[in-house]
Design a protein around this motif. Structure first.
Motif, short mmCIF file in Angstrom:
data_model
loop_
_atom_site.label_atom_id
_atom_site.label_comp_id
_atom_site.label_asym_id
_atom_site.label_seq_id
_atom_site.Cartn_x
_atom_site.Cartn_y
_atom_site.Cartn_z
N ALA A 292 40.63 36.80 45.26
CA ALA A 292 40.98 37.31 44.21
C ALA A 292 42.43 37.02 45.22
N ARG A 293 43.42 37.03 46.23
CA ARG A 293 44.21 37.36 46.84
C ARG A 293 45.45 36.39 46.71
N GLU A 294 44.44 34.98 47.12
CA GLU A 294 44.75 33.66 46.17
C GLU A 294 45.08 33.47 44.78
N ASN A 295 44.72 34.13 43.91
CA ASN A 295 44.86 33.47 42.30
C ASN A 295 44.90 34.40 41.63
N GLY A 296 45.84 35.23 42.73
CA GLY A 296 46.86 36.34 41.91
C GLY A 296 46.15 37.46 40.94
N PHE A 297 44.96 38.17 41.94
CA PHE A 297 44.67 38.98 40.42
C PHE A 297 44.39 39.95 41.51
N THR A 298 44.01 40.57 41.19
CA THR A 298 43.22 42.06 42.31
C THR A 298 41.98 42.71 42.30
N TYR A 299 41.60 42.86 43.14
CA TYR A 299 39.72 44.14 42.76
C TYR A 299 39.83 45.29 43.44
N ILE A 300 39.34 46.38 42.92
CA ILE A 300 39.27 47.45 43.55
C ILE A 300 37.98 47.11 45.06
N ASP A 301 38.25 47.40 46.11
CA ASP A 301 37.79 47.87 47.69
C ASP A 301 36.09 48.36 47.02
N SER A 302 35.10 47.73 47.24
CA SER A 302 33.89 47.71 47.10
C SER A 302 33.16 48.54 48.22
N TYR A 303 32.10 50.01 47.76
CA TYR A 303 31.18 49.98 48.75
C TYR A 303 30.56 49.85 48.33
N THR A 304 29.80 49.08 47.35
CA THR A 304 28.77 48.56 46.48
C THR A 304 28.24 47.40 46.92
N ASN A 305 27.39 46.72 46.44
CA ASN A 305 26.32 44.86 46.50
C ASN A 305 26.98 43.99 45.32
N PHE A 306 28.37 44.87 45.36
CA PHE A 306 29.20 44.57 43.59
C PHE A 306 30.49 44.43 44.06
N MET A 339 38.38 48.15 30.46
CA MET A 339 39.24 47.66 31.09
C MET A 339 38.96 46.12 31.26
N ASN A 340 40.77 45.97 31.87
CA ASN A 340 40.17 43.66 31.80
C ASN A 340 39.73 43.71 32.40
N ALA A 341 38.65 43.12 33.44
CA ALA A 341 37.96 43.48 34.17
C ALA A 341 36.82 43.21 34.02
N VAL A 342 36.35 42.61 35.83
CA VAL A 342 34.29 41.42 35.08
C VAL A 342 34.23 42.81 36.70
N ARG A 343 32.78 42.59 36.19
CA ARG A 343 32.34 43.17 37.77
C ARG A 343 31.29 42.21 38.30
N ILE A 344 31.10 41.87 39.07
CA ILE A 344 30.60 40.30 39.34
C ILE A 344 29.80 40.93 41.08
N THR A 345 28.66 40.60 40.84
CA THR A 345 27.33 41.27 41.57
C THR A 345 27.31 39.61 42.96
N ILE A 346 27.27 40.61 44.70
CA ILE A 346 27.35 39.00 45.14
C ILE A 346 26.33 38.78 45.98
N GLY A 347 26.72 37.60 45.53
CA GLY A 347 25.12 36.34 45.32
C GLY A 347 24.93 36.04 47.03
N THR A 348 23.65 35.22 47.31
CA THR A 348 23.25 35.03 48.04
C THR A 348 24.52 33.93 48.10
N GLU A 349 24.72 32.93 49.47
CA GLU A 349 25.76 31.50 49.76
C GLU A 349 26.25 30.51 48.65
N ARG A 350 24.57 30.80 48.43
CA ARG A 350 24.37 28.97 46.96
C ARG A 350 25.31 29.81 45.74
#
Length: 364
Positions: A292-306, A339-350
């Motif tokens: 996110a930082r490298e591509n010019g948009f922000t994120y909400i500091d997450s305390y979840t698995n997404f 919201m102009n936003a998306v929620r992404i579950t943090i997956g496995t490395e692959r």
């Protein structure tokens, strides 16, 4: 046919798109589809739980132990509470339904943050109740107490960590809200993602025992996230016994399955699997923050698995979600939440490798 008029104001809950739908619509093989939309545990379930499910498969024709004694016993030890403080639901969603049916009618209202779990509103509207929201998606005590003093709602929902945004509210802030509310209003503390918050920063950790001294507070937890049992649908509520006794009047018999009960009992004992799940998450989420930082948009500091990505006006969450879907990557578009936003579950490395490859191409 005439239906209850309250249905006119209810929007159907949109669950994350299943892998099977993407396979059918876009002709993508199941192996190439990456589902990061429903906050499921990406490493599956504990091997010990999988073995218990196999061993109990021949009992699928039998009703479960309706007392759920063994599961309550495990949870009692885990949280230092009594069996009488616990109610089990088909996911914590069902406990939310019990609460709404027990307390709400067309003369009551419920209070929640501006953006939070959609089922709070849906269950309230089913009972004809009014919806009051704070200005912010964060659970700010001043905003909640201002709205509480003005509207005197019957239920106050505190979702921490919050779904679908991922932010969390510190225990001191939560207790400040609770202590300012009178006993005729129920406070629901929804801790579906609490295991992740507690592992990240202990000031956000809330246990059922922290709340058991309040007669008008219930804590909700689930086996669907860190424990990897989303498909088994087991959740629980923990509160003072008088409150639980009233909610039991809403509960149908055998409300979870024989296999779900066996799986949850074993899952509740397997702390090693939960720690492994959280460790993977803590490692992989750093990639999302850096991207996110490298591509010019922000994120909400997450305390979840997404993680929730917030886009500037030059990017559109619906277009991005649709383009990713056609490539076999399923994420959650938050446009329906305003919201102009998306929620992404943090997956496995692959899974995350595949996501970043397609996501970089789409936003380019």
């Amino acid at each position: 046919m005439k239906f209850n008029k309250v249905l006119e104001s209810i929007k159907t809950y949109e669950a994350g798109k299943p892998i099977e739908l993407v396979v059918r619509e876009f002709g993508i093989s199941p192996e190439e589809v990456v589902k990061l939309a429903s906050n499921e545990n990406p490493i599956g379930t504990s091997p010990a739980v999988a073995e218990v499910i196999r061993k109990n498969a021949d009992k699928a024709h039998l009703y479960p132990d309706d007392s759920m004694f063994e599961l309550k016993e495990v949870l009692s030890r885990k949280f230092s509470v009594e069996d009488e403080n616990i109610i089990i639901g088909a996911g914590s969603d069902q406990v939310l339904e019990f609460i709404s049916r027990a307390l709400l009618n067309e003369n009551e209202s419920v209070l929640m943050s501006a953006v939070t779990f959609a089922m709070y509103e849906i269950y309230a509207r089913q009972m004809g109740a009014k919806i009051v929201r704070t200005p912010s998606y964060e659970h700010k005590a001043d905003e909640f107490l201002d709205a509480y003093n003005e509207y005197k709602p019957k239920i106050v929902y505190i979702c921490t960590p919050n779904n679908p945004t991922g932010d969390a509210t510190g225990k001191e802030e939560v207790l400040r809200i609770i202590e300012a509310i009178d006993n005729d209003t129920l406070v629901v503390v929804d801790g579906a993602y609490m295991e992740y918050a507690a592992a990240k920063d202990t000031k956000y950790a809330i246990t059922p025992n922290d709340l058991l001294g309040y007669e008008n507070v219930i804590y909700l937890g689930t086996f669907s996230k860190a424990y990897g049992l989303g498909g088994m649908r087991v959740g629980y509520g923990i509160a003072q016994r008088d409150l639980i006794k009233e909610l039991y009047k809403m509960r149908p018999p055998f409300n979870i399955t024989t296999l779900s009960l066996a799986a949850a009992i074993e899952a509740a004992k397997d702390n090693t699997f939960v720690k492994e799940s959280i460790a993977l998450h803590q490692e992989q989420i750093k990639r999302y923050e850096t991207f996110a930082r490298e591509n010019g948009f922000t994120y909400i500091d997450s305390y979840t698995n997404f993680i929730t990505y917030l886009f500037p006006d030059s990017m559109n969450s619906t277009d991005i979600s649709d383009m990713l879907l056609k490539r076999g990557v399923i994420i959650r578009n938050l446009a329906s939440y305003g919201m102009n936003a998306v929620r992404i579950t943090i997956g496995t490395e692959r899974q995350n490798d595949i996501f970043f490859k397609h996501f970089a191409e789409v936003i380019a």
